[in-house]
Write a protein that holds these residues in place. Structure first.
Motif, PDB file in Angstrom:
ATOM      1  N   LYS A 196     -68.729 -73.353 -81.735  1.00 21.43           N
ATOM      2  CA  LYS A 196     -68.628 -74.064 -80.458  1.00 21.43           C
ATOM      3  C   LYS A 196     -67.865 -73.219 -79.435  1.00 21.43           C
ATOM      4  O   LYS A 196     -68.265 -73.119 -78.270  1.00 21.43           O
ATOM      5  N   LYS A 197     -66.767 -72.600 -79.881  1.00 15.64           N
ATOM      6  CA  LYS A 197     -65.972 -71.735 -79.002  1.00 15.64           C
ATOM      7  C   LYS A 197     -66.818 -70.570 -78.492  1.00 15.64           C
ATOM      8  O   LYS A 197     -66.765 -70.202 -77.304  1.00 15.64           O
ATOM      9  N   MET A 198     -67.580 -69.938 -79.392  1.00 13.00           N
ATOM     10  CA  MET A 198     -68.410 -68.796 -79.014  1.00 13.00           C
ATOM     11  C   MET A 198     -69.508 -69.212 -78.033  1.00 13.00           C
ATOM     12  O   MET A 198     -69.771 -68.515 -77.045  1.00 13.00           O
ATOM     13  N   GLU A 199     -70.145 -70.333 -78.296  1.00 12.16           N
ATOM     14  CA  GLU A 199     -71.193 -70.822 -77.399  1.00 12.16           C
ATOM     15  C   GLU A 199     -70.627 -71.153 -76.024  1.00 12.16           C
ATOM     16  O   GLU A 199     -71.242 -70.833 -74.991  1.00 12.16           O
TER      17      GLU A 199
ATOM     18  N   LYS B  88     -67.966 -69.886 -74.618  1.00 13.94           N
ATOM     19  CA  LYS B  88     -67.609 -68.630 -73.951  1.00 13.94           C
ATOM     20  C   LYS B  88     -68.851 -67.961 -73.384  1.00 13.94           C
ATOM     21  O   LYS B  88     -68.867 -67.464 -72.259  1.00 13.94           O
ATOM     22  N   MET B  89     -69.924 -67.942 -74.162  1.00  8.39           N
ATOM     23  CA  MET B  89     -71.161 -67.310 -73.731  1.00  8.39           C
ATOM     24  C   MET B  89     -71.776 -68.047 -72.534  1.00  8.39           C
ATOM     25  O   MET B  89     -72.276 -67.439 -71.597  1.00  8.39           O
ATOM     26  N   ASN B  90     -71.711 -69.367 -72.574  1.00 11.10           N
ATOM     27  CA  ASN B  90     -72.295 -70.168 -71.494  1.00 11.10           C
ATOM     28  C   ASN B  90     -71.470 -70.102 -70.208  1.00 11.10           C
ATOM     29  O   ASN B  90     -72.016 -70.196 -69.106  1.00 11.10           O
ATOM     30  N   ASP B  91     -70.152 -69.947 -70.346  1.00 14.56           N
ATOM     31  CA  ASP B  91     -69.266 -69.964 -69.179  1.00 14.56           C
ATOM     32  C   ASP B  91     -69.218 -68.631 -68.441  1.00 14.56           C
ATOM     33  O   ASP B  91     -68.962 -68.590 -67.234  1.00 14.56           O
ATOM     34  N   MET B  92     -69.459 -67.541 -69.145  1.00 14.05           N
ATOM     35  CA  MET B  92     -69.307 -66.230 -68.503  1.00 14.05           C
ATOM     36  C   MET B  92     -70.521 -65.895 -67.632  1.00 14.05           C
ATOM     37  O   MET B  92     -71.630 -66.379 -67.854  1.00 14.05           O
ATOM     38  N   SER B  93     -70.284 -65.052 -66.618  1.00 17.96           N
ATOM     39  CA  SER B  93     -71.367 -64.613 -65.731  1.00 17.96           C
ATOM     40  C   SER B  93     -72.034 -63.343 -66.247  1.00 17.96           C
ATOM     41  O   SER B  93     -73.080 -62.929 -65.740  1.00 17.96           O
TER      42      SER B  93
END
Length: 340
Positions: free
Chosen positions: A32-35, A37-42
């Motif tokens: 969940k943390k990895m997803e 992070k991936m979704n939030d970054m540009s």
């Protein structure tokens, strides 16, 4: 008595909460943390070292990985063995390309890269592989969360597993080991840094601008050295049972071409060509296939052929009988020994 019991319950609940807070995160928590992070970054910029033991000789690469959300990628692979063998994988709004600056050459692929197979140096590919594998294993070490998952290499069944090491603080990849059927590591990617707040310019993902810049940065060529520019001919050590039947040498106006015909139940033709001067790139060559990493080069694989460049030489391997996996095996074994 009631007060003592109440106090005991409060202490017990407090201890449970404290132990829970101090405990390791579960596999689902880390995913969940990895997803997130991936979704939030540009986007991100990362540097890595990749070592490969899939061919006849070990290969190492320095890799620059650039990703701009949503679907822009630029992966530069610099061979530590041959400083002029730099290749760049580019994906922008126009398509997927592999650029070879030293030959002023580019391929345009009809492919779903990077979504169609595992990519050990792309963060989102690693997350996708972990999420897809319902049998993925998980453990925690002092500094890392470690996943072992199945891979998805459509044309290479020899690398079915991978170990993915995730940093406990940043939830970004630290190292990836791609494993064979015996769980032996044949490909290792070690990330040296991971920038989650990068800046990009528009031209960073424009083919023409990238090629112009890359060509300008090439080492000075020693064109006066005939030995350097001559074609050194190699043959494959893996031939799928076929035998060399004919070797034809053709002198070109500014180079040489060698055509080697192998006959047998699974015959094939291997063409090697080297020119003293390279034509100016006018437009990318279209490839209806997929890009594959041969260890020494990024190749263009179709149903019946595989094309790649190495050390200034163009290679074309064609066969009606070989499978895609066998085409890759033959190509990986080329350059084992020089034909005398």
């Amino acid at each position: 008595m009631m007060k003592k019991m109440t106090l005991w319950l409060v202490l017990a609940v407090g201890m449970v909460l404290l132990l829970s807070a101090c405990g390791e995160k579960s596999q689902e928590d880390v995913m969940k943390k990895m997803e997130n992070k991936m979704n939030d970054m540009s986007g991100y910029k990362a540097k890595a070292k990749m070592s490969m033991k899939t061919g006849q000789e070990d290969q190492t690469y320095s890799i620059d990985i650039w990703h701009k959300k949503k679907d822009f990628y630029r992966v530069s692979l610099d061979s530590d063995q041959d400083k002029k063998s730099n290749q760049i994988i580019l994906k922008n709004n126009d398509g997927v390309y592999v650029l070879t600056p030293s030959l002023n050459k580019s391929f345009k692929f009809q492919t779903e890269w990077p979504d169609n197979s595992s990519q050990p140096y792309l963060f989102q590919s690693l997350v996708k592989d972990i999420k897809k594998d319902k049998d993925a294993t998980f453990k925690a070490t002092d500094k890392h969360y470690v996943f072992q998952t199945k891979t998805n290499y459509q044309s290479n069944n020899n690398l079915p597993f991978q170990e993915i090491y995730i940093d406990k603080k940043t939830y970004t990849p630290v190292m990836v080991k791609v494993l064979d059927k015996d769980k032996k590591s044949l490909v290792e990617v070690k990330f040296q840094n991971f920038d989650l707040d990068p800046s990009f310019k528009k031209k960073d993902f424009v083919l023409k601008d990238i090629m112009t810049s890359a060509v300008a940065e090439l080492p000075v060529s020693k064109n006066q050295d005939n030995e350097t520019d001559s074609l050194t001919v190699f043959f494959p050590e893996f031939t799928a049972g076929a035998e060399l039947a004919e070797k034809q040498e053709i002198n070109l106006a500014d180079g040489k071409r060698v055509i080697m015909s192998y006959t047998g139940e699974k015959g094939f033709t291997l063409i090697q060509e080297k020119k003293a001067s390279q034509e100016t790139m006018s437009y990318p060559k279209q490839v209806d296939g997929e890009l594959v990493n041969l260890g020494k080069s990024i190749g263009a694989l179709s149903d019946k052929s595989l094309e790649w460049t190495e050390n200034g030489t163009n290679y074309i391997l064609a066969s009606e009988q070989l499978t895609k996996e066998e085409l890759i095996q033959v190509a990986e074994s080329v350059a084992g020994k020089e034909v005398k």
